[in-house]
Every structure is written in structure tokens, then in C-alpha cells.
Scaffold this active site. Structure first.
Site, short mmCIF file in Angstrom:
data_model
loop_
_atom_site.label_atom_id
_atom_site.label_comp_id
_atom_site.label_asym_id
_atom_site.label_seq_id
_atom_site.Cartn_x
_atom_site.Cartn_y
_atom_site.Cartn_z
N HIS A 225 -7.26 -2.09 7.63
CA HIS A 225 -6.91 -0.66 7.66
C HIS A 225 -8.06 0.12 7.06
CE1 HIS A 225 -3.52 2.52 6.85
NE2 HIS A 225 -4.67 3.10 7.17
N ASP B 93 -8.46 2.17 3.67
CA ASP B 93 -8.10 3.40 4.38
C ASP B 93 -9.34 4.28 4.64
OD1 ASP B 93 -6.25 4.93 5.74
OD2 ASP B 93 -5.33 5.81 3.99
N ASP B 94 -9.72 5.11 3.66
CA ASP B 94 -10.87 6.02 3.81
C ASP B 94 -11.70 5.94 2.54
OD1 ASP B 94 -10.01 7.54 6.37
OD2 ASP B 94 -8.24 7.60 5.09
N GLU C 250 4.05 6.32 5.51
CA GLU C 250 3.04 6.66 4.49
C GLU C 250 3.65 7.81 3.66
OE1 GLU C 250 -0.63 8.23 6.08
OE2 GLU C 250 -1.67 8.14 4.14
N HIS D 228 0.49 4.00 12.05
CA HIS D 228 0.79 4.48 10.70
C HIS D 228 2.26 4.91 10.70
CE1 HIS D 228 -3.49 4.53 10.18
NE2 HIS D 228 -3.47 5.19 9.05
N HIS E 231 -10.40 3.46 8.40
CA HIS E 231 -10.81 4.45 9.41
C HIS E 231 -12.31 4.57 9.25
CE1 HIS E 231 -6.61 5.83 9.99
NE2 HIS E 231 -6.50 5.40 8.74
N1 ADE Z 1 -6.58 9.24 9.17
C1 ADE Z 1 -7.44 8.82 8.24
N2 ADE Z 1 -6.78 8.41 7.16
C2 ADE Z 1 -5.47 8.58 7.41
C3 ADE Z 1 -4.28 8.31 6.68
N3 ADE Z 1 -4.28 7.83 5.44
N4 ADE Z 1 -3.10 8.62 7.26
C4 ADE Z 1 -3.07 9.13 8.48
N5 ADE Z 1 -4.15 9.38 9.21
C5 ADE Z 1 -5.34 9.10 8.69
ZN ZN Z 2 -4.92 5.09 7.51
#
Ligand code: ADE
Ligand code: ZN
Length: 350
Positions: free
Chosen positions: A25, A286-287, A208, A205, A27
């Protein structure tokens, strides 16, 4: 199951770093560091409304998912050429290799780029060039997952799928991301049915920020094989039972959940409870450029906050391979490497 030996707490960080792991996971646009944003902004002549790297980084204070997405999409606007996509993914793989990621499944958001006139080919060719190089030079196996933006319409997603068809062989599957609440999985039932018929793997997703009902519909309406995040399942015992029985993986991202205020602190995170409930949970970033750390930092901070040890480390790493889209024989190879790594930490009496 392998009998995991406890290790001295002072050796835990080294174990968390060195153990082989899969990242499921990430992005890839969320790995764009401020330095690279500024470099590409200058090169491509795309202005960004921040003085410098420090000013941009200090804007990374979020209240919820949407407040993050606004900055994340602005950051991604500097990506124009195939080389830009290559450079972004190449930088990620160098970081991933340092954290002993041996397999990575990358999400990318083509609609963020095609709407600005960037061709699908530039996106996919740039990313896949970096993937191929990571396999050859770093020994990281890779695949690409195209994500549909759920705040846009299903028609837009269908059009995006059409545009991606010439590059279908570069993709292992599709996912669903962006603003969750108000955009339930069932909004995308047609496009996911098409993707399934094409033989693509499906993930989404769900749970969350959104309710457990979104996890149910991702499973029952879209037919996904994995749930990204999924932490809100804790509110629904029947759902937990189902996830356990079907061993549906959850790709959890602790630092993301902390920074987007899904949990007030890492000590309040439910990942250890979900693992103890017998769910196939994994740890991911994630990011990472926005949330203060790559996968090792997610492991380290979570383990420190929740007081976890070698047994849990093994379970998360094993789950990451089990939950991946690798073949059975690739998984067996990675399980073996994991055991060899843990054996090397066993302290034998002199
Ligand atoms: N796009 C990038 N990060 C995300 C996240 N945590 N939830 C949904 N979309 C995303
Ligand atoms: Zn994500």
C-alpha cells in the site's frame, strides 16, 4: 507455523529493518518528496504556491483525509514527462531497498495526470521502467495497480480503463482511492466488473474514515481480494469474523492513520488487536513523503507505541507475502528468506 524466538528489545529495530518484507500500500505519487517537487516544478515551469522546500514541508499538517488530498494532488501536478514518473518511482525504490522491501505493489492515480493532458503512456512507461530497473539492480519484484479516483464519476473511471487498455499487460490489478466518505464502493460496480472480466486483481480503500458497510460492499459488490486500510472493521464483530475466516488481507498504514487523525495516537491504533483477532494485517507506508516515514519507520514507531516484539514482526512480514499478488512459488521463496533472517537473530549459548 515457525516458532519465533524472542529477541532482546535493543535488537528489535535492527530486526524490523533487516527482515524481508513486501509493501502493498504505497501511492507512488505519495512518495514525491518536497525536494523533487521543487526540482520538477522548476524544470516543467509549473508554479507551486510555496517559497521553498521547508515552507512546503511545514504545510504538511492535516486534519483529515481531504485536507491531505488537497496538498497531495497539488504536489502531483509537477509530474509531466515519462522521465518524471521514472524519477519519482526510482527514488522510492532506493528508499524501499534500504528498508529491505523485497516486493512492492505500487498504486498510481492516472486521472490526476491525464486530466492535465499527460498521456497514459508517459505515466505507465515511466513507472514500469523504474520497476524493471528495481528488479534488475535491487532485486525488488514489483507490480503496478491502477487506482480509480472515487470522488470522480464511474464514467470517468470507465474512460480511464479504456485509455489504459493498450497497457493492460503492465498492470496486475486496479484499486479505488481518494475521498472515501460519500463515495461508497458500489458507485464503481460496473467498472470493477469489467476489470474482473479482464482478469485484473481487485483491491479498494475501505474503512479508512468510512464505515464498516463500505468494507462489506467492497467485498460483496466489487469482489475485492484485499482491503486497503480497513481499520474501521473493529466496529463490526460480524465483519471481523468474515475477514478472519476468509483471510482477507488489510493493508494498514499506521503513520498515515496518525497524521490523518484516524487515531489520536499510535498507542491507540488497533493494528495489534486486529492481528490478535487472527486477521491478515500488514504494515505499509501509504504516502511516505507526507506522513513522516517509509515502511521501516511505520514498523518502528508502531512497535514502540504498542510494545510489540519479534513474534508480531514475523507475523506482519509473513502476512505481507501471503497478501501479495506474487505466485505461490515466489511466496515460498520469500517465506524461506524470512525464516533465514529470523534464525540469524537467534542467540545461541556459547
Ligand atoms: N490517495 C493517496 N493516499 C490516500 C489515502 N490514504 N486514502 C485515500 N486515497 C489516497
Ligand atoms: Zn492509500
Amino acid at each position: 507455523m515457525y516458532n519465533v524466538h524472542p529477541i532482546a528489545p535493543k535488537r528489535l529495530p535492527e530486526l524490523l529493518k533487516r527482515m524481508p518484507k513486501a509493501e502493498l500500500h504505497i501511492h507512488i505519487e505519495g512518495s514525491l518528496e518536497p525536494e523533487l517537487i521543487f526540482k520538477l516544478s522548476k524544470k516543467n515551469n509549473i508554479p507551486i504556491p510555496y517559497e521553498n522546500v521547508e515552507a512546503l514541508r511545514s504545510a504538511y499538517a492535516f486534519n483529515n483525509l481531504q485536507s491531505f488530498l488537497d496538498i497531495y494532488y497539488a504536489g502531483a501536478s509537477v509530474l509531466i514527462t515519462e522521465d518524471d514518473f521514472y524519477e519519482m518511482a526510482h527514488a522510492y525504490f532506493l528508499k524501499a531497498a534500504q528498508d529491505h522491501v523485497v516486493h512492492a505493489e505500487l498504486f498510481f492515480d492516472p486521472q490526476t495526470h491525464t486530466v492535465r493532458g499527460v498521456p497514459m503512456q508517459a505515466i505507465i512507461h515511466g513507472l514500469s521502467r523504474a520497476c524493471k530497473e528495481a528488479e534488475q539492480t535491487l532485486g525488488i519484484t514489483t507490480c503496478l495497480i491502477l487506482c480509480f479516483l472515487r470522488h470522480l464519476s464511474e464514467e470517468d473511471a470507465l474512460k480511464t480503463l479504456e485509455e489504459a487498455m493498450p497497457f493492460k499487460n503492465y498492470l496486475v490489478g486496479v484499486g479505488l482511492d481518494s475521498g472515501e466518505v460519500g463515495n461508497p464502493p458500489e458507485k464503481f460496480s460496473k467498472v470493477f466488473a469489467k476489470c474482473k472480466a479482464l482478469g485484473l486483481k481487485l483491491v479498494a480503500h475501505a474503512g479508512e474514515e468510512g464505515p464498516p458497510s463500505y468494507i462489506w460492499s467492497a467485498l460483496d459488490v466489487l469482489g475485492v481480494q484485499r482491503i486497503d486500510h480497513g481499520v474501521q472493521c473493529i466496529k463490526d464483530p460480524e465483519l471481523i469474523n468474515r475477514l478472519r475466516l476468509e483471510r482477507t488481507p488489510l493493508t494498514v498504514c499506521p503513520l498515515s492513520n496518525l497524521k490523518l487523525k484516524v487515531f489520536p495516537s499510535l498507542a491507540d491504533h488497533n493494528i495489534a488487536k486486529l492481528l490478535a483477532e487472527g486477521l491478515c494485517v500488514t504494515i505499509n507506508s501509504d504516502d511516505p513523503a507526507y506522513f513522516g516515514g517509509y515502511i521501516y519507520e511505520n514498523f518502528l514507531q508502531t512497535f514502540e507505541a504498542l510494545g510489540l516484539g519479534a513474534k508480531e514482526a514475523y507475523a506482519f512480514a509473513h502476512n505481507s507475502f501471503e497478501a501479495s499478488f506474487m505466485t505461490t512459488s515466489e511466496k515460498e521463496k520469500r517465506y524461506h528468506e524470512l525464516k533465514v533472517c529470523f534464525e540469524s537473530f537467534v542467540e545461541h549459548d556459547a
